[in-house]
Design a protein around this motif. Structure first.
Motif, short mmCIF file in Angstrom:
data_model
loop_
_atom_site.label_atom_id
_atom_site.label_comp_id
_atom_site.label_asym_id
_atom_site.label_seq_id
_atom_site.Cartn_x
_atom_site.Cartn_y
_atom_site.Cartn_z
N SER A 1 -0.22 -59.48 -37.19
CA SER A 1 0.51 -58.83 -38.43
C SER A 1 1.64 -58.84 -38.38
CB SER A 1 -0.13 -57.52 -38.54
OG SER A 1 0.63 -56.69 -37.51
N ARG A 2 2.58 -57.98 -39.36
CA ARG A 2 3.87 -58.18 -39.20
C ARG A 2 4.41 -56.85 -39.15
NH1 ARG A 2 6.89 -62.82 -40.05
NH2 ARG A 2 8.64 -61.74 -39.33
N ASN A 3 3.49 -55.96 -39.46
CA ASN A 3 3.71 -54.28 -39.43
C ASN A 3 3.18 -53.43 -38.27
OD1 ASN A 3 1.46 -54.40 -40.16
ND2 ASN A 3 1.58 -53.73 -42.39
N GLY A 4 2.66 -54.29 -37.36
CA GLY A 4 2.07 -53.37 -36.15
C GLY A 4 0.57 -53.04 -36.38
N SER A 5 -0.13 -53.53 -37.51
CA SER A 5 -1.36 -53.41 -37.55
C SER A 5 -2.26 -53.97 -36.23
CB SER A 5 -2.00 -54.00 -38.82
OG SER A 5 -1.37 -53.15 -40.20
N THR A 6 -3.41 -53.33 -36.21
CA THR A 6 -4.20 -53.69 -34.67
C THR A 6 -5.71 -53.84 -35.26
OG1 THR A 6 -4.32 -51.37 -34.16
CG2 THR A 6 -2.59 -52.90 -33.03
N PHE A 7 -6.36 -54.62 -34.42
CA PHE A 7 -7.81 -54.98 -34.70
C PHE A 7 -8.73 -54.48 -33.55
CE2 PHE A 7 -4.55 -57.93 -36.61
CZ PHE A 7 -5.38 -58.13 -37.91
N LYS A 8 -9.95 -54.24 -34.09
CA LYS A 8 -11.14 -53.91 -33.03
C LYS A 8 -12.22 -55.10 -33.30
CE LYS A 8 -9.50 -49.79 -30.85
NZ LYS A 8 -10.45 -48.14 -30.44
N SER B 1 -0.99 -48.55 -45.05
CA SER B 1 -1.50 -47.31 -45.81
C SER B 1 -1.92 -46.42 -44.64
CB SER B 1 -2.59 -47.68 -46.57
OG SER B 1 -3.51 -48.38 -45.77
N ASN B 2 -1.73 -46.71 -43.27
CA ASN B 2 -2.39 -45.82 -42.28
C ASN B 2 -3.66 -45.39 -42.23
OD1 ASN B 2 -2.00 -44.49 -39.85
ND2 ASN B 2 -1.74 -42.55 -40.83
N LYS B 3 -4.64 -46.48 -42.92
CA LYS B 3 -5.75 -46.20 -43.12
C LYS B 3 -6.77 -47.37 -42.31
CE LYS B 3 -5.52 -44.35 -47.97
NZ LYS B 3 -5.71 -44.35 -49.15
N LEU B 4 -8.13 -47.31 -42.22
CA LEU B 4 -8.98 -48.22 -41.47
C LEU B 4 -9.77 -48.99 -42.57
CD1 LEU B 4 -10.39 -45.77 -38.81
CD2 LEU B 4 -8.76 -47.74 -38.36
#
Length: 275
Positions: free
Chosen positions: A193-200, A245-248
């Motif tokens: 990502s380019r905004n710090g989003s992360t994945f699990k 959006s600070n959402k999952l």
């Protein structure tokens, strides 16, 4: 000499042990679309648990016992069998209306009462919150794709916002293709990502069990470490913490397509998200 031999024979017999213990049934949980390990779910959530069993003797019964906080255990299932194998037994349940701990114990036994039991604990986290929307195609009926960023097509995506190009703000890029300049002939099918989003990464069963805010939050907490870069393959499922959006959101990778010498490789996906 005869006395010594007799004593030795007696000692050997006594040390050889008694009868072998009776074998017990073998009981296992099935994975895939079924819950197979301890997990967390929202209140009033439907779920399925499946088991298989086998034994050297005929299995005579399979029981399912429910244990809820502060309540008397309830026998939900008591099924009769007369076979050495139970190929698949599926228990369909729904979590209680309020938060608490729910334990579901599966017991298989033969005619002599020799049994094996295994349990799954569901942590009921209460109110489910808002439902997640399902996104399968854009407004033009096209599937969602993130392309090789070195090509001419869109190589980034904002959850519930749509595809993005290199000229769009990085703060919106929850997902971006991460091909490097050195990977000109071997596109890696990799996201960042380019905004710090992360994945699990999560199991495929997540698609059916995650339907609302509470369930996706519980699944995020129960999953492993968050990653900022992931190598993607068809059939993978990921929860994303989208920083735009600070959402999952829950993502299913539906296709990974590599092309030759045109940088139009892409990853195709569907997802669940709260707008």
């Amino acid at each position: 000499m005869i006395a010594l031999l007799s004593f030795g024979a007696t000692l050997f017999t006594n040390c050889s042990g008694g009868d072998d213990p009776e074998p017990k049934p073998v009981l296992n949980f099935l994975g895939g679309n079924y819950i197979s390990t301890n997990t967390s779910l929202a209140a009033n959530s439907a779920f399925s648990i499946a088991v298989t069993a086998n034994h050297t003797k005929n299995i005579k019964s399979l029981k399912v016992i429910q244990s809820l906080d502060g309540q008397v255990d309830v026998e939900l299932v008591d099924s009769a069998y007369n076979d050495k194998t139970i190929a698949e037994f599926v228990f369909n349940g729904t979590t209680a209306a309020t938060a608490g701990t729910e334990i579901y114990t599966f017991i298989v036994a033969d005619k002599d009462g020799i049994s094996t039991s295994k349990s799954i604990t569901i942590t009921n986290i209460g109110d489910s919150g808002a439902d997640l929307d399902v996104f399968t195609e854009d407004n033009n009926g096209n599937p969602f794709r993130v392309y090789n960023f070195k090509g001419s097509k869109t190589g980034a995506y904002e959850m519930a916002g749509g595809p993005l190009t290199s000229s769009d703000a990085n703060s919106r890029k929850d997902i971006q293709d991460s091909t490097t300049l050195a990977e000109t002939s071997n596109w890696p099918a990799r996201w960042t990502s380019r905004n710090g989003s992360t994945f699990k990464k999560v199991a495929s069963s997540a698609w059916s069990t995650i339907t609302n805010d509470a369930e996706i939050a519980a699944a995020w907490e129960a999953a492993g470490n968050a990653e900022s870069t992931i190598n993607v393959t068809k059939g993978d499922f990921y929860i994303i913490q989208a920083q735009s959006s600070n959402k999952l959101g829950l993502i299913e990778i539906t296709d990974v397509v590599k092309t030759t010498a045109d940088n139009e490789d892409y990853i195709e996906f569907t997802y669940k998200f709260q707008q």
